[in-house]
Design an enzyme around this catalytic site. Structure first.
Site, mmCIF file in Angstrom:
data_model
loop_
_atom_site.group_PDB
_atom_site.id
_atom_site.type_symbol
_atom_site.label_atom_id
_atom_site.label_comp_id
_atom_site.label_asym_id
_atom_site.label_seq_id
_atom_site.Cartn_x
_atom_site.Cartn_y
_atom_site.Cartn_z
ATOM 1 N N SER A 110 0.616 -1.335 0.199
ATOM 2 C CA SER A 110 -0.076 0.388 0.379
ATOM 3 C C SER A 110 0.926 1.148 -0.723
ATOM 4 O O SER A 110 2.034 2.005 -1.113
ATOM 5 C CB SER A 110 -0.644 0.487 1.298
ATOM 6 O OG SER A 110 -2.186 1.037 1.609
ATOM 7 N N ASP B 128 -5.998 -3.201 -1.888
ATOM 8 C CA ASP B 128 -4.544 -3.108 -1.148
ATOM 9 C C ASP B 128 -4.314 -4.435 -0.593
ATOM 10 O O ASP B 128 -5.277 -5.601 -0.214
ATOM 11 C CB ASP B 128 -5.413 -2.555 0.379
ATOM 12 C CG ASP B 128 -4.353 -1.855 1.026
ATOM 13 O OD1 ASP B 128 -3.801 -2.462 1.823
ATOM 14 O OD2 ASP B 128 -4.080 -0.680 0.683
#
Length: 290
Positions: free
Chosen positions: A39, A159
């Site tokens: 991320s 993510d």
């Protein structure tokens, strides 16, 4: 000769802590060739690889209060709190140019971690060219519920946090002997089950395996922390993380708070620099720039 990996946790705007750590490394001429980013960790790493010191701070502190970048209203107008087009197109191509050519020719190897919606499992993708592979960095940052799913190569990705927030076991399984782990949560932090799980279960019901990963994320996260700490005791890892709870939210809009967090990351990395060099200074996959 031993090999070392640099592992970077995500955390949205808490990633400013990581930005400070990476700029400290750059100021000391230390470049890790093998990086695993999740991320915001993956996002921060690309400017580190190109040596664009301060760029991550300029992006996040400079645009955090800009509605084009992050806004709650964006969730309803574009399906995302973070404006992913602004972050991955306008900023690198127009506002704060990213050095695509230098990244492509760098000796570094970045692996971005995302989550496959169908399987709920982590996807580890080598990022060799940001013009073509950058979509996987975008996927690694696409937070479920507040960002759109990224479709690429026949997969639907989000993510990396739900599947492997801290890819320390992946690093070990990939053959690395030592691991520098940069976390954005403080010492002693223990993740709890997500309060948003009931909403995820409803909104993401088409992806039951992803929902299961979100349900169990705290268990995997805490186990990964424990494993990293055990490796640190064995002198096979070194963890850099805030000493106190981070008072910056994932969607922080106060630039002063972000600058302070960045400075903490810089100072913590400087404080541990001798230990880092003692642990992995002779590793074969570290570059020293004078």
């Amino acid at each position: 000769m031993a090999k070392v990996s640099l592992i970077l946790e995500g955390g949205g705007m808490r990633g400013l802590y990581t930005s400070g750590v990476l700029d400290c490394f750059l100021d000391r001429g230390l470049v890790f060739q093998d990086i695993i980013g999740v991320s915001a960790g993956a996002c921060n790493s690309v400017s580190y690889i190109t040596g664009q010191r301060g760029r991550n701070l300029d992006i996040n502190a400079g645009f955090c209060s800009d509605k084009r970048y992050v806004s709650i209203s964006g969730l309803f107008t574009r399906g995302s709190i973070f404006n992913m087009d602004f972050l991955f197109d306008d900023i690198p191509n127009k506002l704060l140019p990213f050095d695509y050519e230098k990244f492509k020719n760098a000796a570094c190897r970045l692996t971005a971690v995302s989550t496959d919606c169908a399987t709920g499992r982590a996807v580890y993708t080598p990022i060799r060219d940001m013009t073509t592979d950058g979509i996987y960095v975008r996927a690694s940052s696409s937070i479920p519920l507040v960002s759109p799913i990224v479709e690429v190569d026949g997969k639907q990705l989000v993510d990396g946090g739900p599947s492997d927030s801290i890819p320390i076991r992946y690093s070990v399984d990939s053959g690395f002997d030592m691991h520098i782990v940069v976390l954005t949560r403080h010492t002693g932090y223990e993740k709890k089950k997500s309060r948003l799980y009931p909403l995820c279960k409803l909104a993401l019901r088409k992806f039951p395996n992803l929902v299961d990963s979100i349900k169990n994320r705290h268990l995997v996260y805490n186990e990964s922390i424990g494993f990293a700490e055990e490796l640190e005791k064995q002198n096979k890892a070194l963890i850099i993380r805030p000493k106190q709870p981070v008072e910056v939210s994932r969607f922080e809009k106060n630039p002063d708070n972000l600058r302070k967090l960045y400075q903490k990351g810089y100072e913590d990395a400087a404080e541990k620099f001798k230990d880092i060099m003692a642990l992995c200074g002779d590793a074969e996959n570290i570059i020293y720039n004078a």
